[in-house]
Design a protein around this motif. Structure first.
Motif, PDB file in Angstrom:
ATOM      1  N   LEU A  21       0.833  -1.211   0.000  1.00 15.55           N
ATOM      2  CA  LEU A  21       0.000   0.000   0.000  1.00 15.55           C
ATOM      3  C   LEU A  21       0.863   1.255   0.000  1.00 15.55           C
ATOM      4  N   LEU A  22       1.914   1.248   0.801  1.00 19.45           N
ATOM      5  CA  LEU A  22       2.832   2.389   0.829  1.00 19.45           C
ATOM      6  C   LEU A  22       3.537   2.564  -0.519  1.00 19.45           C
ATOM      7  N   PHE A  23       4.024   1.467  -1.084  1.00 24.19           N
ATOM      8  CA  PHE A  23       4.689   1.538  -2.383  1.00 24.19           C
ATOM      9  C   PHE A  23       3.724   1.999  -3.462  1.00 24.19           C
ATOM     10  N   ARG A  24       2.476   1.552  -3.392  1.00 21.46           N
ATOM     11  CA  ARG A  24       1.464   1.980  -4.378  1.00 21.46           C
ATOM     12  C   ARG A  24       1.260   3.488  -4.302  1.00 21.46           C
ATOM     13  N   GLU A  25       1.198   4.022  -3.110  1.00 25.42           N
ATOM     14  CA  GLU A  25       0.998   5.460  -2.944  1.00 25.42           C
ATOM     15  C   GLU A  25       2.229   6.256  -3.380  1.00 25.42           C
ATOM     16  N   PHE A  26       3.417   5.768  -3.050  1.00 24.80           N
ATOM     17  CA  PHE A  26       4.642   6.508  -3.367  1.00 24.80           C
ATOM     18  C   PHE A  26       5.062   6.354  -4.830  1.00 24.80           C
ATOM     19  N   PHE A  27       5.019   5.138  -5.360  1.00 24.14           N
ATOM     20  CA  PHE A  27       5.590   4.862  -6.675  1.00 24.14           C
ATOM     21  C   PHE A  27       4.550   4.615  -7.761  1.00 24.14           C
ATOM     22  N   GLY A  28       3.290   4.457  -7.419  1.00 23.19           N
ATOM     23  CA  GLY A  28       2.274   4.122  -8.405  1.00 23.19           C
ATOM     24  C   GLY A  28       1.442   5.292  -8.874  1.00 23.19           C
ATOM     25  N   ARG A  29       1.769   6.490  -8.466  1.00 18.84           N
ATOM     26  CA  ARG A  29       0.985   7.669  -8.857  1.00 18.84           C
ATOM     27  C   ARG A  29       1.474   8.300 -10.155  1.00 18.84           C
ATOM     28  N   ARG A  30       2.795   8.426 -10.302  1.00 19.60           N
ATOM     29  CA  ARG A  30       3.370   9.024 -11.515  1.00 19.60           C
ATOM     30  C   ARG A  30       3.764   7.916 -12.482  1.00 19.60           C
ATOM     31  N   GLU A  31       3.593   8.169 -13.753  1.00 18.08           N
ATOM     32  CA  GLU A  31       3.971   7.167 -14.754  1.00 18.08           C
ATOM     33  C   GLU A  31       5.458   7.283 -15.072  1.00 18.08           C
ATOM     34  N   VAL A  32       6.266   6.680 -14.226  1.00 17.37           N
ATOM     35  CA  VAL A  32       7.716   6.646 -14.399  1.00 17.37           C
ATOM     36  C   VAL A  32       8.073   5.314 -15.060  1.00 17.37           C
ATOM     37  N   GLU A  33       8.869   5.398 -16.114  1.00 15.31           N
ATOM     38  CA  GLU A  33       9.238   4.194 -16.855  1.00 15.31           C
ATOM     39  C   GLU A  33       9.983   3.212 -15.954  1.00 15.31           C
ATOM     40  N   ASN A  34       9.642   1.946 -16.046  1.00 11.72           N
ATOM     41  CA  ASN A  34      10.233   0.831 -15.298  1.00 11.72           C
ATOM     42  C   ASN A  34       9.932   0.871 -13.804  1.00 11.72           C
TER      43      ASN A  34
END
Length: 80
Positions: A21-34
């Motif tokens: 859940l934490l990773f989803r909030e931190f890393f899943g919001r912006r469309e960063v490649e890879n």
């Protein structure tokens, strides 16, 4: 015995769920490649977190996911 095994599995799943859940909030919001493709939903984030727990925290090309996290989000985000 068996009760200890079940409770350890429950605890492990809870930790994986909370971290995903934490990773989803931190890393899943912006469309960063890879990075985005591994954390764009809670189930995908849980799967990626589970893989990272056992040492397979890399992309299909073999580059560790947190190399890309470090490049995109900075050093503090790659501490996890």
């Amino acid at each position: 015995g068996m009760g200890t095994l079940i409770w350890s599995m429950v605890l492990f799943v809870m930790v994986v769920y909370i971290m995903s859940l934490l990773f989803r909030e931190f890393f899943g919001r912006r469309e960063v490649e890879n990075v985005f493709e591994f954390f764009n939903s809670v189930p995908r984030s849980m799967f990626t977190t589970f893989r990272c727990c056992f040492g397979d925290c890399s992309t299909a090309s073999g580059v560790p996911i947190f190399e890309y996290v470090h490049e995109s989000y900075g050093g503090f985000a790659s501490i996890f």
